[in-house]
Design an enzyme around this catalytic site. Structure first.
Site, PDB file in Angstrom:
ATOM      1  N   LYS A 196      29.813  41.085  42.373  1.00 22.25           N
ATOM      2  CA  LYS A 196      29.449  41.004  43.774  1.00 22.25           C
ATOM      3  C   LYS A 196      30.554  41.525  44.675  1.00 22.25           C
ATOM      4  CE  LYS A 196      27.334  36.562  42.726  1.00 22.25           C
ATOM      5  NZ  LYS A 196      27.517  35.106  42.908  1.00 22.25           N
ATOM      6  N   ASP A 251      42.286  45.068  37.996  1.00 20.15           N
ATOM      7  CA  ASP A 251      43.391  44.230  37.522  1.00 20.15           C
ATOM      8  C   ASP A 251      43.765  44.705  36.116  1.00 20.15           C
ATOM      9  OD1 ASP A 251      45.164  42.243  36.902  1.00 20.15           O
ATOM     10  OD2 ASP A 251      43.791  40.574  37.158  1.00 20.15           O
ATOM     11  N   ARG A 298      34.337  35.113  50.326  1.00 19.39           N
ATOM     12  CA  ARG A 298      33.904  36.520  50.337  1.00 19.39           C
ATOM     13  C   ARG A 298      33.674  37.018  51.765  1.00 19.39           C
ATOM     14  NH1 ARG A 298      32.537  38.034  45.045  1.00 19.39           N
ATOM     15  NH2 ARG A 298      31.629  36.413  43.753  1.00 19.39           N
TER      16      ARG A 298
HETATM   17  P1  IMP Z   1      39.829  43.360  35.437  1.00 15.85           P
HETATM   18  O1  IMP Z   1      38.706  43.470  34.478  1.00 15.85           O
HETATM   19  O2  IMP Z   1      40.947  42.504  34.939  1.00 15.85           O
HETATM   20  O3  IMP Z   1      40.339  44.695  35.940  1.00 15.85           O
HETATM   21  O4  IMP Z   1      39.294  42.529  36.670  1.00 15.85           O
HETATM   22  C1  IMP Z   1      38.491  43.103  37.607  1.00 15.85           C
HETATM   23  C2  IMP Z   1      37.495  42.114  38.189  1.00 15.85           C
HETATM   24  O5  IMP Z   1      38.026  40.803  38.298  1.00 15.85           O
HETATM   25  C3  IMP Z   1      37.176  42.571  39.590  1.00 15.85           C
HETATM   26  O6  IMP Z   1      35.918  43.160  39.567  1.00 15.85           O
HETATM   27  C4  IMP Z   1      37.192  41.321  40.393  1.00 15.85           C
HETATM   28  O7  IMP Z   1      35.894  40.862  40.564  1.00 15.85           O
HETATM   29  C5  IMP Z   1      37.961  40.313  39.599  1.00 15.85           C
HETATM   30  N1  IMP Z   1      39.322  40.142  40.120  1.00 15.85           N
HETATM   31  C6  IMP Z   1      40.477  40.614  39.591  1.00 15.85           C
HETATM   32  N2  IMP Z   1      41.530  40.272  40.334  1.00 15.85           N
HETATM   33  C7  IMP Z   1      41.034  39.580  41.377  1.00 15.85           C
HETATM   34  C8  IMP Z   1      41.645  38.967  42.529  1.00 15.85           C
HETATM   35  O8  IMP Z   1      42.864  38.981  42.750  1.00 15.85           O
HETATM   36  N3  IMP Z   1      40.798  38.347  43.382  1.00 15.85           N
HETATM   37  C9  IMP Z   1      39.468  38.297  43.201  1.00 15.85           C
HETATM   38  N4  IMP Z   1      38.853  38.853  42.146  1.00 15.85           N
HETATM   39  C10 IMP Z   1      39.647  39.495  41.243  1.00 15.85           C
END
Ligand code: IMP
Ligand code: MG
Length: 173
Positions: free
Chosen positions: A41, A101, A163
């Site tokens: 979302k 991330d 959000r």
């Molecule tokens: P990744 O798979 O570790 O790259 O994480 C990406 C997903 O995790 C994003 O689509 C976000 O929805 C969520 N996410 C990662 N870091 C944050 C943050 O600092 N705040 C909020 N959501 C996060």
């Protein structure tokens, strides 16, 4: 207990960053009509502001995955909850994401969409965390680099809250 938050990016700055991204997209996709796939979302607010700055004909679709539970840490597992509904075979696809991330979510979605044989898939992320990524991915369009902290607001949540905030804040644990 309420957690402390500290503002990181204000709405004027976010707007300016999005305008710059849109300029690049308008240029790179001129004479094309990409299908924009918004990752739900978190990216909904970014998508809404970004597409209003685009001068190219776009089609919009949504994909929903879960990678994070109701916590601030990744579960390490990505699951497709809702697939796209437009046929992307032979089309230019632009993936719109809120934040990268570990890169796990995006690399999974990227590979998933690739299997549908699009002409191209590019990635546009509003935020990129300054971390050593476990999955190598190429972010073609990036708004801002942010510190390796948990951020909320402008679509981004903590346990589904915050959000609706117009600015992006760091959440302090
Ligand atoms: P990744 O798979 O570790 O790259 O994480 C990406 C997903 O995790 C994003 O689509 C976000 O929805 C969520 N996410 C990662 N870091 C944050 C943050 O600092 N705040 C909020 N959501 C996060
Ligand atoms: Mg997300």
């Amino acid at each position: 207990m309420d957690k402390k938050i500290k503002r990181l990016l204000g709405k004027a700055e976010i707007k300016k960053g999005i305008k710059k991204l849109a300029q690049k997209l308008n240029n790179d996709y001129r004479n094309k009509s990409p299908i924009i796939v918004c990752i739900l979302k978190g990216a909904f607010m970014f998508l809404a502001d970004l597409i209003r700055e685009l001068k190219i004909p776009v089609r919009i679709d949504f994909i929903s995955v879960s990678s994070y539970g109701d916590s601030s840490r990744t579960s390490g597992v990505v699951k497709i909850n809702k697939d796209i509904s437009i046929d992307i075979e032979g089309e230019d696809v632009l993936l719109v994401e809120d934040i990268v991330d570990t890169g796990l979510t995006l690399s999974y979605i990227f590979d998933f969409l690739r299997r549908k044989n699009p002409k191209s898939v590019k990635i546009c992320a509003l935020l990129e965390k300054r971390v050593k990524r476990s999955k190598k991915i190429k972010i073609d369009y990036r708004g801002f680099v942010v510190p390796n902290k948990y951020v909320i607001g402008y679509g981004l949540d903590f346990a589904e809250k915050h959000r609706n905030l117009s600015d992006i804040h760091v959440m302090e644990f």
